[in-house]
Scaffold this active site. Sequence first.
Site, short mmCIF file in Angstrom:
data_model
loop_
_atom_site.label_atom_id
_atom_site.label_comp_id
_atom_site.label_asym_id
_atom_site.label_seq_id
_atom_site.Cartn_x
_atom_site.Cartn_y
_atom_site.Cartn_z
N GLY A 31 0.83 -1.20 0.00
CA GLY A 31 0.00 0.00 0.00
C GLY A 31 0.87 1.24 0.00
O GLY A 31 2.00 1.22 -0.46
N CYS A 32 0.33 2.32 0.53
CA CYS A 32 1.06 3.58 0.61
C CYS A 32 2.37 3.38 1.36
O CYS A 32 2.37 2.91 2.49
CB CYS A 32 0.21 4.63 1.30
N PHE A 33 3.48 3.72 0.73
CA PHE A 33 4.76 3.43 1.37
C PHE A 33 4.99 4.19 2.67
O PHE A 33 5.76 3.78 3.51
CB PHE A 33 5.95 3.56 0.43
N TRP A 34 4.29 5.30 2.88
CA TRP A 34 4.46 6.03 4.14
C TRP A 34 4.03 5.18 5.33
O TRP A 34 4.72 5.12 6.34
CB TRP A 34 3.64 7.31 4.16
N GLY A 35 2.89 4.53 5.21
CA GLY A 35 2.40 3.70 6.31
C GLY A 35 3.24 2.46 6.53
O GLY A 35 3.48 2.06 7.67
#
Length: 157
Positions: free
Chosen positions: A10-14
């Site tokens: 998913g979103c690499f930030w998370g």
Amino acid sequence: MEETAYFAAGCFWGVEKSFDNINGIINTAVGYSGGDGIDANYQKICTGTTNHAEVVAIIFNPEIISYDKLLDIFWHCHNPTELNRQEIDIGRQYRSEIFYINVIQQRLTNISMQKLTASKKYNKPIVTAISPFDIFYMAEDYHQQYLKKNSIFNCDN
């Protein structure tokens, strides 16, 4: 001694946040892997035409934290039954994928996924791809440690 693991979830930030402050992890970086063409960047991958995934590179000391433990964190930081999405993020760049760098990582990844499947934790099949690592394109500076730099505690803020 250090090794690297490459995970898309998913979103690499998370995903990057899930691996913060864990003993044995030396560094993380976000970027793009698993696509077509060269020189991936955020603008290109958002078009959905490059096939790259948002990926976290995790540099770790295997004498302190095992690859198996990293896999456990990976499986628990997202829903591996969602195809090309995680929560509100939709698109191939948000797929679940593990990029192995050697036969040991490949074997451990396969065993880990088989155990998770056998556990019947999910009602739907696990769709996480397991692929050989090819290349990692570092994401733009503003994406690196984004949540930490902006005092955001998760991707839902």
